[in-house]
Enzyme design. Structure first.
Site, short mmCIF file in Angstrom:
data_model
loop_
_atom_site.label_atom_id
_atom_site.label_comp_id
_atom_site.label_asym_id
_atom_site.label_seq_id
_atom_site.Cartn_x
_atom_site.Cartn_y
_atom_site.Cartn_z
N LEU A 177 5.57 -4.39 -6.00
CA LEU A 177 6.62 -5.05 -5.23
C LEU A 177 7.82 -4.15 -4.95
O LEU A 177 8.21 -3.33 -5.78
CB LEU A 177 7.09 -6.30 -5.99
CG LEU A 177 5.99 -7.31 -6.31
CD1 LEU A 177 6.57 -8.47 -7.13
CD2 LEU A 177 5.33 -7.83 -5.05
N HIS A 178 8.38 -4.30 -3.76
CA HIS A 178 9.61 -3.61 -3.39
C HIS A 178 10.55 -4.62 -2.74
O HIS A 178 10.22 -5.81 -2.64
CB HIS A 178 9.31 -2.42 -2.48
CG HIS A 178 8.45 -2.75 -1.29
ND1 HIS A 178 8.87 -3.61 -0.29
CD2 HIS A 178 7.20 -2.37 -0.94
CE1 HIS A 178 7.92 -3.72 0.62
NE2 HIS A 178 6.89 -2.98 0.24
N HIS B 178 9.14 -7.15 -0.22
CA HIS B 178 8.48 -8.34 -0.78
C HIS B 178 9.52 -9.35 -1.29
O HIS B 178 9.37 -10.56 -1.09
CB HIS B 178 7.59 -7.95 -1.97
CG HIS B 178 6.46 -7.04 -1.63
ND1 HIS B 178 6.39 -5.74 -2.08
CD2 HIS B 178 5.36 -7.23 -0.88
CE1 HIS B 178 5.28 -5.17 -1.63
NE2 HIS B 178 4.63 -6.05 -0.90
N GLY C 291 5.79 -9.88 6.07
CA GLY C 291 6.76 -8.89 6.52
C GLY C 291 6.46 -8.43 7.94
O GLY C 291 5.30 -8.17 8.28
N GLN C 292 7.50 -8.31 8.75
CA GLN C 292 7.35 -7.87 10.13
C GLN C 292 6.93 -6.41 10.21
O GLN C 292 6.49 -5.94 11.26
CB GLN C 292 8.67 -8.12 10.89
CG GLN C 292 8.68 -7.70 12.35
CD GLN C 292 7.60 -8.39 13.18
OE1 GLN C 292 7.22 -9.52 12.91
NE2 GLN C 292 7.07 -7.68 14.16
N LYS C 293 7.05 -5.66 9.09
CA LYS C 293 6.59 -4.28 9.12
C LYS C 293 5.12 -4.23 9.54
O LYS C 293 4.71 -3.39 10.32
CB LYS C 293 6.76 -3.59 7.77
CG LYS C 293 6.33 -2.11 7.83
CD LYS C 293 6.59 -1.37 6.56
CE LYS C 293 5.63 -1.75 5.48
NZ LYS C 293 4.26 -1.20 5.65
N MET D 134 10.50 -0.02 3.87
CA MET D 134 9.95 -0.20 2.52
C MET D 134 8.44 -0.40 2.60
O MET D 134 7.95 -1.18 3.43
CB MET D 134 10.55 -1.44 1.87
CG MET D 134 12.04 -1.36 1.66
SD MET D 134 12.41 -0.57 0.08
CE MET D 134 14.21 -0.77 0.05
N SER D 135 7.70 0.28 1.75
CA SER D 135 6.24 0.14 1.69
C SER D 135 5.77 0.57 0.31
O SER D 135 6.29 1.53 -0.26
CB SER D 135 5.59 1.02 2.75
OG SER D 135 4.20 1.15 2.49
N SER D 136 4.77 -0.14 -0.19
CA SER D 136 4.20 0.26 -1.49
C SER D 136 3.64 1.66 -1.40
O SER D 136 3.58 2.38 -2.40
CB SER D 136 3.11 -0.72 -1.92
OG SER D 136 3.61 -2.03 -1.97
#
Lengths: 285, 285
Positions: free
Chosen positions: A33-34, A37, A147-149, A184-186
Site C-alpha cells: 500500500l501507498h 491506496h 485509482g485513476q492512475k 504513486m505506484s507499488s
C-alpha cells in the site's frame, strides 16, 4: 479492524452489516500500500459505512513474463497502514481461496482491452475484470473505489458494470503523486534513484500537454509529438505508448474533446510505469 | 401477474419484495413456452416466494446462420401460459433494453464451450452465459431454474456461478417429454409430421443406452456405437454428435461412472434437436 482470509466468513460478516442497514465500500488492491491506496480509503469512508479493503495479488492478470513472482508484498506493513487508514475489514484471501480449481468461466473484454496497456499485456484486463467481478460478487458493495492512475482499468470496470448490469457505483479517485510529480505506484520500489529521478519526466510531459491544450491546441498529433519528444529526450526512458483516447471507450480520437484522455506507459530500466491526465479543451474560443 | 419491459421498473419491484423478506426464483426462457418451461415454474414455486419468468430471444447466442430471425415467438400465448402457471412477474425486455449499446464486456467460457453443442455453435455459450449473468444481476434471485434438456447450458451456468462467486442456487429440472418420448422444445414446431415421428428415435436410443448400462456395460465406445447405429438406421436423422462426458465438466470419459452424461444432437431436416440422459452405473458388481 477485522482480518479475514475466507470468503464464507467475509460473506457472513457483511450480511450482518447489511442487515443493520450499513452500506459497504470496497477498495480492491494488490497490496504494498501507498498513499494512492490510502486515498481510496478516504474516498470510500466519505460514502460508505463499512470499508472493505481486499489485498490479493491476482495471478490471472499477470503475463507469463511479467512480475507476478517478484511483485512487492509486505503483509505486516499493509495491515498496519490499512488499520491506520480506517479500513474496517481487511480481506486477504489465498490464491487457493480465490481460484480453488480450474477457472472455466471468466470475464472477457473486447475492443477496450487491446489498446493502450492491453497491447503489450494480452489477457491482462480479462484477468483484472474477472477478479474484480469475483470480488464484487463476494463483497456485494454499494460502491467500489479505483485509482485513476490505472485509467484503462477504471474505464473497463465501469463498462463491465454497465454491460453486465452490476448494481454497484464505480468511483474513480484522483492520482496521488509524490512531491516530484511521480505518480504513486507499488512498482516504484523497483526504480533505482536515477530512474526515479528520470521518471519525473512523465508528469512534466503531461503538464506540458495540458498547457498546450490550455493555449488552444486541439490537434492531437501535435500534442503527442511534443510529449513524445520530451520523454525521448530523457535517455533512461523507453516509450511503450503515448496516446490520446476517449476516456470512456478508450478508442483513439483525433481532436481534443471534453472526454479526451492522454495516457502513456514508459519503461525506466525494466520497470514499466504508467500515467495519464484528462485533456480539458480550452474555453477560449 | 405483472408484465414488465424495463430493467429499472423490475429492479424497483423486486427490491420491495426483497425488503418484505420474500425470496425470488428466476425462470429464464426464450419464450414459445411449452410444458418443459412450465415445469420449471412448478419447481420454482416449490422453493421461492416470487416467481420471475424472463422471455428474451437473446441475439448474442445465435450464430450468423442460425435461426434467430425465425425462432418461434408468440407473446400473447406465452403471457396466458405464464399467468396460468403461476408466474408473478413476467419480464419481457426489448433487445435495446438488454443491449442498449455495444457490449464491450462479456462472459467467456473455455474448455466447456468447445465440446458437444459448442463445436457446431461457436460463441453460443458465451452468449448464453452473458445473458444469464445479466439476468441474474438484474433480478438477483435466490434460485434460478434451467431445463436439463440443455445439459451443457446447465453445466456451464453452474460453473459460472462457482467460478465468478455468484450468490444463487442453480437448479436443473428434469426433461419433460411428449407421450412419444420426444423431448419438449420450442424448436419442435419446425418439424414436419414425418420428422417428428422420426425424432422419437432419440429417446429410444437413450433408453437403449440406459438398458445396456443397467445390464453391466461400462465400455463407452460400445454404448456409443449402439446408439449411433440406432439413430443412423433412421433415414431422416443426420447425427451432429453422440458423446458421453462428465456431467459437470463436460470432458470426455471412457468408462461409465456415477457422473456420466450421454448427450446427442441430431438433425431432422434443417431442425437440430438435442437430448441427453445420465448413465447410472449398474450396482450389480
Amino acid at each position: 479492524m477485522v482480518i479475514i482470509e475466507e470468503i464464507a466468513a467475509l460473506k457472513t460478516l457483511l450480511q450482518a452489516k447489511r442487515r443493520m442497514g450499513q452500506t459497504i465500500g470496497l477498495v480492491p488492491t494488490m497490496g504494498y500500500l501507498h498513499e494512492g491506496h490510502l486515498s481510496l480509503v478516504d474516498h470510500a469512508k466519505a460514502h460508505a459505512d463499512v470499508i472493505v479493503m481486499s489485498i490479493f495479488v491476482n495471478p490471472l492478470q499477470f503475463g507469463p513474463n511479467e512480475d507476478f513472482e517478484r511483485y512487492p508484498r509486505d503483509v505486516k506493513r499493509d495491515t498496519a497502514l490499512a488499520e491506520r487508514a480506517g479500513v474496517d475489514v481487511l480481506f486477504m484471501p489465498s490464491i487457493r481461496e480465490m481460484y480453488p480449481q480450474q477457472q472455466w468461466v471468466t470475464v472477457a473484454v473486447t475492443g477496450m482491452s487491446d489498446v493502450l496497456c492491453g497491447k503489450s499485456r494480452p489477457g491482462h484486463f480479462d484477468g483484472v475484470a474477472t477478479v474484480v467481478m469475483k470480488l464484487l460478487n463476494i463483497v456485494r458493495p454499494d460502491s467500489a473505489y479505483f485509482g485513476q492512475k490505472d485509467a484503462q482499468q477504471v474505464a473497463i470496470i465501469r463498462q463491465m458494470a454497465v454491460d453486465l448490469n452490476l448494481d454497484v457505483e464505480i468511483v474513480a479517485c484522483p492520482i496521488v503523486r509524490e512531491p516530484s510529480g511521480l505518480a504513486m505506484s507499488s512498482r516504484n520500489v523497483y526504480l533505482s534513484d536515477a530512474e526515479r529521478e528520470a521518471a519525473t519526466v512523465l508528469h512534466t510531459s503531461l503538464q506540458r500537454a495540458a498547457l498546450l491544450v490550455n493555449a488552444g491546441e486541439k490537434d492531437i498529433s501535435r500534442i503527442l509529438s511534443q510529449v513524445t519528444e520530451m520523454i525521448q529526450a530523457q535517455p533512461r526512458a523507453q516509450i511503450d505508448y503515448v496516446e490520446v483516447v476517449d476516456a470512456a471507450t478508450l478508442q483513439p480520437v483525433e481532436v481534443v474533446a471534453q472526454t479526451s484522455l492522454l495516457a502513456l506507459a514508459v519503461y525506466f530500466g525494466k520497470t514499466r510505469l504508467i500515467d495519464n491526465c484528462r485533456l480539458e479543451p480550452s474555453e477560449k474560443e
